[in-house]
Write a protein that holds these residues in place. Structure first.
Motif, PDB file in Angstrom:
ATOM      1  N   TYR A   5      -2.487   9.001  27.151  1.00  0.00           N
ATOM      2  CA  TYR A   5      -2.272   7.871  26.250  1.00  0.00           C
ATOM      3  C   TYR A   5      -0.810   7.480  26.192  1.00  0.00           C
ATOM      4  O   TYR A   5      -0.467   6.312  26.171  1.00  0.00           O
ATOM      5  CB  TYR A   5      -2.779   8.203  24.843  1.00  0.00           C
ATOM      6  CG  TYR A   5      -4.262   8.053  24.682  1.00  0.00           C
ATOM      7  CD1 TYR A   5      -4.884   6.817  24.880  1.00  0.00           C
ATOM      8  CD2 TYR A   5      -5.053   9.137  24.348  1.00  0.00           C
ATOM      9  CE1 TYR A   5      -6.248   6.666  24.745  1.00  0.00           C
ATOM     10  CE2 TYR A   5      -6.429   8.994  24.202  1.00  0.00           C
ATOM     11  CZ  TYR A   5      -7.022   7.766  24.409  1.00  0.00           C
ATOM     12  OH  TYR A   5      -8.372   7.630  24.270  1.00  0.00           O
ATOM     13  N   GLY A  65      -5.818  -6.625  24.911  1.00  0.00           N
ATOM     14  CA  GLY A  65      -5.377  -5.701  25.951  1.00  0.00           C
ATOM     15  C   GLY A  65      -4.159  -6.240  26.660  1.00  0.00           C
ATOM     16  O   GLY A  65      -3.435  -7.092  26.128  1.00  0.00           O
ATOM     17  N   LEU A  75      -5.764   0.447  27.985  1.00  0.00           N
ATOM     18  CA  LEU A  75      -6.890   0.380  27.060  1.00  0.00           C
ATOM     19  C   LEU A  75      -7.109  -1.041  26.544  1.00  0.00           C
ATOM     20  O   LEU A  75      -6.175  -1.681  26.077  1.00  0.00           O
ATOM     21  CB  LEU A  75      -6.650   1.316  25.873  1.00  0.00           C
ATOM     22  CG  LEU A  75      -6.749   2.814  26.159  1.00  0.00           C
ATOM     23  CD1 LEU A  75      -6.282   3.596  24.941  1.00  0.00           C
ATOM     24  CD2 LEU A  75      -8.158   3.205  26.542  1.00  0.00           C
ATOM     25  N   ARG A  77      -9.764  -3.318  23.946  1.00  0.00           N
ATOM     26  CA  ARG A  77     -10.761  -3.210  22.881  1.00  0.00           C
ATOM     27  C   ARG A  77     -11.491  -4.540  22.739  1.00  0.00           C
ATOM     28  O   ARG A  77     -10.880  -5.604  22.820  1.00  0.00           O
ATOM     29  CB  ARG A  77     -10.103  -2.801  21.563  1.00  0.00           C
ATOM     30  CG  ARG A  77      -9.623  -1.361  21.560  1.00  0.00           C
ATOM     31  CD  ARG A  77      -8.965  -0.967  20.238  1.00  0.00           C
ATOM     32  NE  ARG A  77      -8.635   0.441  20.211  1.00  0.00           N
ATOM     33  CZ  ARG A  77      -7.523   0.970  20.732  1.00  0.00           C
ATOM     34  NH1 ARG A  77      -6.630   0.173  21.300  1.00  0.00           N
ATOM     35  NH2 ARG A  77      -7.306   2.261  20.680  1.00  0.00           N
ATOM     36  N   THR A  88     -14.484   0.198  23.816  1.00  0.00           N
ATOM     37  CA  THR A  88     -13.119   0.514  24.255  1.00  0.00           C
ATOM     38  C   THR A  88     -13.198   0.969  25.704  1.00  0.00           C
ATOM     39  O   THR A  88     -13.983   1.864  26.040  1.00  0.00           O
ATOM     40  CB  THR A  88     -12.496   1.627  23.391  1.00  0.00           C
ATOM     41  OG1 THR A  88     -12.540   1.241  22.015  1.00  0.00           O
ATOM     42  CG2 THR A  88     -11.035   1.850  23.782  1.00  0.00           C
ATOM     43  N   TYR A  89     -12.389   0.331  26.554  1.00  0.00           N
ATOM     44  CA  TYR A  89     -12.455   0.611  27.988  1.00  0.00           C
ATOM     45  C   TYR A  89     -11.055   0.772  28.559  1.00  0.00           C
ATOM     46  O   TYR A  89     -10.154  -0.014  28.249  1.00  0.00           O
ATOM     47  CB  TYR A  89     -13.175  -0.534  28.715  1.00  0.00           C
ATOM     48  CG  TYR A  89     -13.474  -0.239  30.170  1.00  0.00           C
ATOM     49  CD1 TYR A  89     -14.557   0.557  30.526  1.00  0.00           C
ATOM     50  CD2 TYR A  89     -12.678  -0.750  31.185  1.00  0.00           C
ATOM     51  CE1 TYR A  89     -14.841   0.835  31.852  1.00  0.00           C
ATOM     52  CE2 TYR A  89     -12.956  -0.483  32.512  1.00  0.00           C
ATOM     53  CZ  TYR A  89     -14.034   0.309  32.843  1.00  0.00           C
ATOM     54  OH  TYR A  89     -14.305   0.572  34.162  1.00  0.00           O
ATOM     55  N   ASP A  90     -10.875   1.794  29.400  1.00  0.00           N
ATOM     56  CA  ASP A  90      -9.600   2.067  30.064  1.00  0.00           C
ATOM     57  C   ASP A  90      -9.678   1.518  31.492  1.00  0.00           C
ATOM     58  O   ASP A  90     -10.328   2.105  32.359  1.00  0.00           O
ATOM     59  CB  ASP A  90      -9.338   3.575  30.070  1.00  0.00           C
ATOM     60  CG  ASP A  90      -8.057   3.960  30.800  1.00  0.00           C
ATOM     61  OD1 ASP A  90      -7.352   3.054  31.309  1.00  0.00           O
ATOM     62  OD2 ASP A  90      -7.759   5.162  30.876  1.00  0.00           O
ATOM     63  N   PHE A  97     -14.638   4.489  27.122  1.00  0.00           N
ATOM     64  CA  PHE A  97     -14.397   5.468  26.068  1.00  0.00           C
ATOM     65  C   PHE A  97     -15.408   5.345  24.931  1.00  0.00           C
ATOM     66  O   PHE A  97     -15.796   6.344  24.336  1.00  0.00           O
ATOM     67  CB  PHE A  97     -12.979   5.301  25.500  1.00  0.00           C
ATOM     68  CG  PHE A  97     -11.935   6.022  26.284  1.00  0.00           C
ATOM     69  CD1 PHE A  97     -11.749   7.378  26.154  1.00  0.00           C
ATOM     70  CD2 PHE A  97     -11.122   5.326  27.169  1.00  0.00           C
ATOM     71  CE1 PHE A  97     -10.782   8.050  26.891  1.00  0.00           C
ATOM     72  CE2 PHE A  97     -10.152   5.980  27.906  1.00  0.00           C
ATOM     73  CZ  PHE A  97      -9.981   7.354  27.769  1.00  0.00           C
TER      74      PHE A  97
END
Length: 232
Positions: A5, A65, A75, A77, A88-90, A97
């Protein structure tokens, strides 16, 4: 996890600091109610770079983002129009996530390309962007043909997306019904798969007993005053 992070934060901070003076802000209507606000390079306005937000009624964020050289990074949102986080996606690590449970009143329905047996475990396909922002482009890209304008107030539209086992959009069409949507469509319009953003073609595929499988996503819609589609 903490190091990851911190690294993502440092990357985003570096992007914004280094090129913050070399970008300009752009606002673009995605739909009647959603406006995208993002930055592009001064040297090439076709390259998105820096912070991104999509705002519902110019107030509530439905996506947030960062872009790095026209690619989503770090990340992101995604929210519903009430501001509740749905996903939530990386993007830097292609990792989902969080995905909120889908509401029982959802405008989406799903079919898999196989007869199911007792004990089968099925996971629905997932659109990055979640059930609101992620599906908006398939509605706004459509424009009602002039010959259907006479029936506008009688029509119910169902957007139908076929997703391959590899997670790619394989077919995109809009079915129109007058009355019962379980009947044969009044008209079917096949949409072009050459979409303006490659991200519109990509999904996390459905899974049957942990194996990817083809699936169909149906979105029930209404025709708005501009001739585009809105969620019902």
């Amino acid at each position: 996890m903490l190091k990851r992070y911190l690294l993502l934060f440092a990357t985003v901070f570096f992007i914004n600091q280094c090129l913050g003076q070399d970008t300009i802000q752009v606002k673009r209507k995605l739909s009647n109610q959603v406006t995208e606000v993002f930055t592009v390079l001064k040297s090439n306005v076709n390259i998105r770079h820096g912070s991104f937000r999509a705002l519902y009624k110019n107030k509530v964020p439905v996506a947030s983002g960062t872009y790095g050289n026209d690619k989503r990074v770090g990340l992101w949102r995604f929210y519903n129009p009430a501001g509740v986080v749905l996903q939530t996606y990386d993007y830097s690590h292609s990792r989902l996530f969080y995905e909120a449970p889908e509401d029982s009143t959802s405008h989406l329905s799903y079919l898999v390309d196989k007869e199911l047996k007792a004990g089968d475990r099925v996971i629905k396909p997932i659109k990055i962007g979640s059930t609101f922002y992620g599906y908006l482009p398939y509605l706004t890209l459509f424009k009602l043909p002039k010959d259907l304008d006479f029936y506008r107030n009688q029509l119910t539209a169902v957007v139908e997306l076929l997703v391959s086992p590899g997670g790619r959009l394989a077919d995109y069409k809009v079915n129109f019904y007058i009355g019962d949507i379980s009947t044969t469509p009044f008209r079917t319009i096949n949409m072009n798969l050459k979409l303006p953003d490659p991200a519109y073609l990509m999904f996390i595929p459905a899974r049957l007993n942990d194996e990817p499988i083809a699936s169909t996503i149906k979105i029930r819609c209404v025709v708005n005053g501009a001739g585009h589609l809105d969620f019902e």
